[in-house]
Design a protein around this motif. Structure first.
Motif, short mmCIF file in Angstrom:
data_model
loop_
_atom_site.label_atom_id
_atom_site.label_comp_id
_atom_site.label_asym_id
_atom_site.label_seq_id
_atom_site.Cartn_x
_atom_site.Cartn_y
_atom_site.Cartn_z
N VAL A 146 -12.47 -4.20 -4.70
CA VAL A 146 -11.23 -3.45 -4.83
C VAL A 146 -10.20 -3.97 -3.82
N SER A 147 -10.64 -4.35 -2.63
CA SER A 147 -9.73 -4.92 -1.63
C SER A 147 -9.13 -6.23 -2.12
N VAL A 148 -9.95 -7.05 -2.77
CA VAL A 148 -9.44 -8.29 -3.36
C VAL A 148 -8.36 -7.95 -4.38
N CYS A 149 -8.60 -6.93 -5.18
CA CYS A 149 -7.60 -6.50 -6.18
C CYS A 149 -6.31 -6.06 -5.50
N LYS A 150 -6.43 -5.32 -4.40
CA LYS A 150 -5.23 -4.89 -3.67
C LYS A 150 -4.46 -6.11 -3.17
N GLY A 151 -5.16 -7.04 -2.54
CA GLY A 151 -4.52 -8.24 -2.03
C GLY A 151 -3.95 -9.11 -3.13
N LEU A 152 -4.61 -9.10 -4.27
CA LEU A 152 -4.16 -9.88 -5.43
C LEU A 152 -2.76 -9.47 -5.87
N ALA A 153 -2.48 -8.19 -5.80
CA ALA A 153 -1.20 -7.68 -6.27
C ALA A 153 -0.12 -7.63 -5.19
N MET A 154 -0.49 -7.92 -3.95
CA MET A 154 0.49 -7.88 -2.87
C MET A 154 1.27 -9.19 -2.80
N LYS A 155 2.58 -9.07 -2.72
CA LYS A 155 3.41 -10.27 -2.57
C LYS A 155 3.30 -10.81 -1.15
N LYS A 156 3.26 -9.91 -0.19
CA LYS A 156 3.15 -10.32 1.20
C LYS A 156 2.21 -9.35 1.91
N ILE A 157 1.20 -9.90 2.55
CA ILE A 157 0.31 -9.02 3.29
C ILE A 157 0.67 -9.08 4.76
N THR A 158 0.36 -7.98 5.41
CA THR A 158 0.48 -7.92 6.86
C THR A 158 -0.88 -7.46 7.38
N MET A 159 -1.09 -7.69 8.64
CA MET A 159 -2.35 -7.25 9.24
C MET A 159 -2.48 -5.73 9.11
N ARG A 160 -1.34 -5.03 9.20
CA ARG A 160 -1.36 -3.57 9.09
C ARG A 160 -1.87 -3.13 7.71
N LYS A 161 -1.40 -3.79 6.63
CA LYS A 161 -1.85 -3.45 5.28
C LYS A 161 -3.34 -3.73 5.12
#
Length: 187
Positions: free
Chosen positions: A20-35
Motif C-alpha cells: 500500500v505504501s508503494v501505491c501511495k508513493g506511486l501516485a505522489m508527484k513529489k515525496i518528502t521525508m515528512r510524507k
C-alpha cells in the motif's frame, strides 16, 4: 519465540503495508521525508497496535476474530482500491494531485493492512511471547518497509505517472482478494 522467527513474522505482516505504501508513493508527484514518515508511522503504528489488541483479547474472541478478519480486510481494501480506480477515471481533478494522507484515509488503510496482525496477536496469547518488545519490533519493521515503499513507489510513478492511480487501485483490490482467498484455503 526467537528473534529470527519474530523477524520473519514482522516481515510477513508488513508486506501488505509495504504494498500500500508503494501505491501511495506511486501516485505522489513529489515525496518528502515528512510524507514517507507519515505513511510509515500510520502503518507501523497499527502493525504494532493490532497484535497488542489481539493479545489482550486473547482466547475469548479467537474464533470470532479469525473467522471474519479476511472478510474485513477484503472489503476495506477492495473498497479503497475500487475508489482509487474510479477517481483515476474521473473527469474531476483533485485539488493537490496527490494521494490523500488525511486521517480518515490513512486510518482505513492502516486498519485494512493490519487485520492479519490482530490474528497474530491472538496467537501470541497462546505462546510464550514478551508482547511489548514483540509488537515494538513488528511496528518498527513495518515503519521501515512502509517508509521505503513510498520512495520505491514514487520512483516507479515518475515514469508511469498517468497509470499510477489505476495501478494502485488494482493492487489494493487484488491484495484484498488475495487475503480472502488465502483465508478461504483457495490459495
Amino acid at each position: 519465540m526467537n528473534l529470527f522467527t519474530l523477524f520473519t513474522l514482522a516481515v510477513g505482516v508488513s508486506m501488505d503495508a509495504f504494498a500500500v505504501s508503494v501505491c501511495k508513493g506511486l501516485a505522489m508527484k513529489k515525496i518528502t521525508m515528512r510524507k514517507a514518515i507519515t505513511v510509515g508511522l500510520w502503518f507501523g503504528g497499527f502493525q504494532a497496535l493490532m497484535p497488542l489488541v489481539g493479545y489482550v483479547l486473547g482466547i475469548q474472541f479467537r474464533d470470532k476474530i479469525t473467522t471474519i478478519d479476511h472478510w474485513v480486510a477484503f472489503l476495506l481494501l477492495s473498497f479503497i482500491g475500487i475508489n482509487m480506480i474510479r477517481e483515476a477515471f474521473s473527469e474531476e481533478e483533485p485539488e493537490t494531485g496527490e494521494p490523500s494522507l488525511a486521517v480518515r484515509d490513512m486510518f482505513l488503510l492502516a486498519v485494512a493492512t493490519s487485520i492479519d496482525a490482530l490474528a497474530v496477536g491472538v496467537t501470541f496469547a497462546f505462546l510464550d511471547v514478551d508482547i511489548v518488545p514483540a509488537v515494538t519490533f513488528i511496528g518498527t519493521v513495518t515503519f521501515l518497509f512502509s517508509t521505503m515503499g513510498v520512495k520505491a513507489g514514487n520512483v516507479f510513478g515518475e515514469k508511469y505517472e498517468s497509470r499510477a492511480e489505476v495501478a494502485g487501485g488494482v493492487i489494493l483490490t487484488l491484495l484484498g482478494i488475495k487475503i480472502l482467498l488465502e483465508h478461504l484455503g483457495i490459495l
